[in-house]
Write an enzyme that holds these catalytic residues in place. Sequence first.
Site, PDB file in Angstrom:
ATOM      1  N   HIS A 101       0.815  -1.209   0.000  1.00 24.35           N
ATOM      2  CA  HIS A 101       0.000   0.000   0.000  1.00 24.35           C
ATOM      3  C   HIS A 101       0.856   1.269   0.000  1.00 24.35           C
ATOM      4  CE1 HIS A 101      -3.961   1.826   0.577  1.00 24.35           C
ATOM      5  NE2 HIS A 101      -3.296   2.775   1.204  1.00 24.35           N
TER       6      HIS A 101
ATOM      7  N   HIS B  84     -10.950   2.041  -1.526  1.00 30.26           N
ATOM      8  CA  HIS B  84     -11.204   1.624  -0.150  1.00 30.26           C
ATOM      9  C   HIS B  84     -11.997   0.321  -0.187  1.00 30.26           C
ATOM     10  CE1 HIS B  84     -10.831   3.977   3.851  1.00 30.26           C
ATOM     11  NE2 HIS B  84      -9.661   3.708   3.328  1.00 30.26           N
TER      12      HIS B  84
END
Lengths: 740, 229, 90, 90
Positions: free
Chosen positions: A48, A95
């Site tokens: 990430h 998300h």
Amino acid sequence: MTNDPAITPELIEKHGITPDEYRRIQEILGRDPNFTELGVFSVMWSEHCSYKNSKPELRKFPVSGSRVLVKAGEENAGVIDIGDGWGVAFKMESHNHPSAVEPFQGAATGVGGIIRDIFTMGARPVFSLNSLRFGPLTEARNRQLFSGVVSGISHYGNCIGVPTIGGEVYFDESYNGNPLVNVFCLGVLRHEQIARGAAHGVGNPVFYVGAETGRDGLAGAAFASRDLTEESKQDRPAVQVGDPFKEKLLLEACLELLASGCVAGIQDMGAAGLTCSTCETASRGGTGVEIDLALVPKRETGMTPYEILLSESQERMLIIVKLGEEEAVKRIFEKWDLPYAHVGYVRDDGMMRVKNDGETVVEIPASKLADDAPIYHRETRPRLLPDPIDPETIPPTDILDALPTLLSHPSIASKQWVWRQYDHMVRNGNVVRPGSDAAVFLIREANKLIAATSDCNAIYCALDPREGGKIAVAEAARNLACSGAIPLAVTDNLNFGNPHNPENFWQLQQCVEGLAEACRAFDTPVTGGNVSLYNQSPAGAIDPTPTVGMVGIIESEKHVTTQFFKDEGDVILLLGKPGNEMGGSHFLNVIYGRKEGLPPRVDLVEEKAIHDALRALIRMGLVKSAHDCSEGGLAVALAEAGFERKLGAAVSFADVPDFNKWDEIALFNESQGRVVLTVGKANSAAAQSLLEWRGVPVYRLGTVAGDTLKITTATGKTYEWPVADLYAAWSESIPAAMEP
Amino acid sequence: MKFAVIRFPGSNCDQDCFQALSESMNADVEYVWHKEHSVDGFDAIVLPGGFSYGDYLRCGAIARFSPVMSAVKEAASAGKLVIGICNGFQILCESGLLPGALVRNQGLHFVCADTTIRVETAHSPFTNALTAGAVLKIPVAHGEGCYTADAETLESLNKNDQVLVRYSDPNGLTTPEANPNGSLENIAGIVNRERNVFGLMPHPDRAADKRTGSEDGKLIFESMLNWLK
Amino acid sequence: MKANVVVLPKATVLDPQGVAVKNAVHHLGLETVKSVRVGKFLEIEIDGPENEATEAKLHEIARDLLSNPVIEDYKLEILGDEKQSLTRGK
Amino acid sequence: MKANVVVLPKATVLDPQGVAVKNAVHHLGLETVKSVRVGKFLEIEIDGPENEATEAKLHEIARDLLSNPVIEDYKLEILGDEKQSLTRGK
Ligand SMILES: Nc1ncnc2c1ncn2[C@@H]1O[C@H](COP(=O)(O)OP(=O)(O)O)[C@@H](O)[C@H]1O
Ligand SMILES: [Mg+2]
């Protein structure tokens, strides 16, 4: 740190750090890391934050261009010049995983995160888009996810006052258990206002501002650390709760702060919170940053340094203040009733140094932590491309029934149920509202018309990732062209399965290469984006979904065009060849449950020529409407164009060359590079000859007429549907699924 | 004559109102911060849309207690014009300047859409540039816009001509389909007994520029300017 | 001391949320549910022991801030220091 | 039978609404309030007498529909037929 667990191979593994990576950490530090440092490395070197798996692929994107003011990767978001000293900053974020667990808060905090990225650049957020994927609505869980995600986006976006003006929603089995929630935000700023996320100026004070830090999202960062301390034995939420009200205050305060000239650097705390923001600002500034955790505002008691550093609490910022301006800065925080603290200083030793009440708990060379994450070249395994669909395998179809069936499939059906829940009108800029090919927004500050769209047909990407990637960009560019816009730049969100699976990684690589090739063709550099891997459920990986967000500019209000038929008697033209590719089509998928075949090919040169020709025609004031053909092909495009004013059409392929003799193929093929446009009767000959002169294929299909859609095919058969029936199939489908 | 646009923390239509008044109406406008204790020097006060104080608890419930609201109340009782749009309407009801309450939309979802509203009377500082029966195209955007009041309140609202606008179809019929939120008797906006405090859910500030849709909202602001002249 | 405040829509006020929950509950198989009303629950912790002044103030706050008397009723429950909240924990 | 369900955010989860209410309560003069948490209250009326099957089903519904265990806890209170709800009426 006496209570810290010992660093064992198990603990290292639990942090997702490989033995090789651990050795690298030891080299960097010249010693073993302590527990907190191990946590810091694990989040900074996660996919990430570090893009360690995808970086070599991302380097393939074109990133420069004459309009690029801030390039991809330099800062939180790229910035593009829109003229007259104005720029736009925009980016897309995913998300997905938080939304799978808690759809409302997961999606809401996704919106909060991307808006923060934009105002961190010094830009005022102007509008958002969202790109969503769910499993079929026939399942209760998927309905719950869909409804929760839409409410979450609506809650956060509406509350903070950033209109959500467009997006896309698709439903497909491959997203069962793993929905995708990609959100895009664009902001506007003056060139000289671009803010930097760098810790400049040794001796400058470092401020923390925004929500208090809690144990939010700890499980989300790198791993679930459940039994670390007594206090943390209670459940730690992996999902953060967003507070759009706090973010609105933070947004106003930050913009006021940046305008005050007191700020040397600013960085939001997103994933990996305080850790990421301190080491990245130091690394970008070529400096060091020292903070003391005892000074950080906290929501809970007994938090360990590990927990404070790794917390993903929302609505927080790190601000490097120019020495001597502290009081001015405090006044602004106080005006907006925001918690803040002076937590440290910029140093000259290149270290990220974190103290806890004076005692040093972390000491790591900042640039090595931020930029020297390992890079992996993952193994790829190509899949065989499918064969084109053999027309002989398409059974004779009840065409009268097929069109409304396609229109009522939730992926094609009206998304009004969604965008009615979004405040798409705040900021007073909707020139073209949701529902047309691209949204067009008037940015009042700059007096500029900006068009934006998000696109990705993941079925194509599953069947041929490279071509699918190209088509995602081509379709976005086509949507912009149809609204009269010139594409400027692209942001992307790469949603894929586990990269350790060589087939998944091959899909990623192919999609990226396809996107990159198409971005070059349309001269739209990639200004940033996001990578979301590990999108898997027990049933397997999602279809590869490289979502493209494209932004364009419309030079004059007169060029704004929508997809909707305007007046009876207008002449309908087809720009681009009628086509015959059925592979990966919604027709095969929806009517026959066949998700197969070689998807359409896109000729980028021809595609670009068509867009240019369309724009030229629009500039001459000849075009009354323009709608691209995408899912469901020409028949769906003709139907959709009539929905706003409930206008029908009388169309015939009988005397038109190049139309396929199989009605199913002529009506529903998804060949690329096609636009249905209308021109006033008096202009039709001129328009047609202009297009022919430019060398783009053009066909006269018929006229806008009456209240039925009437199509005569090349076989001489005539099909006729009342527009009202088609409209009902299209508009009632999602509400009926959601509110039985 | 001068307009004040109140800025609460969480207001998000403050800029839209400001722009509509200053650019579309050429009026003199200033922002007033919620921590101010006075609105002296202003002739008309705008409570804009948004989510004041996060709209936590109930919409407008916390804003009602902010310092500036005491000043707004004083100004209202001194006869100055007050217009509350969307969240502003909610704040006016919560603070008792207008009767009734705005509750969750009957459909439970937030609704952002164009609506058409029928003007019920020209007899007010907010509708004098219009005629009774005129239909305006003005959008709404709210989650809690369903107007409710007890029977007695409703009766007196009607009796005293206090309902200024109702949701209607484009022909002026107040059908259930035209009602976006389930409001009692399609009520979209009401005025107080003294006729100087007006609250409405539709956004005239979002209907003041042809480029972005409708200009019908300007007629409400124009009425206010007429009155103040 | 601790106090709980329950705020519920008045019986005469429509409660579309309650109706929606009732329908969903029916779908999930509990068809005997006759009505559902949805309101708010506030759990308040206050420094210092139970006392009348605070209780009076809490009533005032529950009436003026926590509920809107036009549409809602409230109920205040004082829990003292020791008593465990009835409505907390599993 | 009657049942009440209280749904509250977990103690460690941010409750922005609770914080906003706490601040407002301070402004209104009750500065001794240390914390406020805001949740949902559902008052459910069910045909028929108290019984275990219904209670089990109610637990299921409270867990799966009325709350999300990731961020919320619920508490179910069965009130029987005669007993008056503690939390109803003034
Ligand atoms: N999630 C969403 N939010 C807002 N608008 C949406 C959303 N999904 C679809 N829309 C809007 O609905 C219209 C049709 O979308 P789509 O079918 O994806 O169009 P296209 O095929 O032309 O890209 C577009 O205007 C789009 O912006
Ligand atoms: Mg399109």
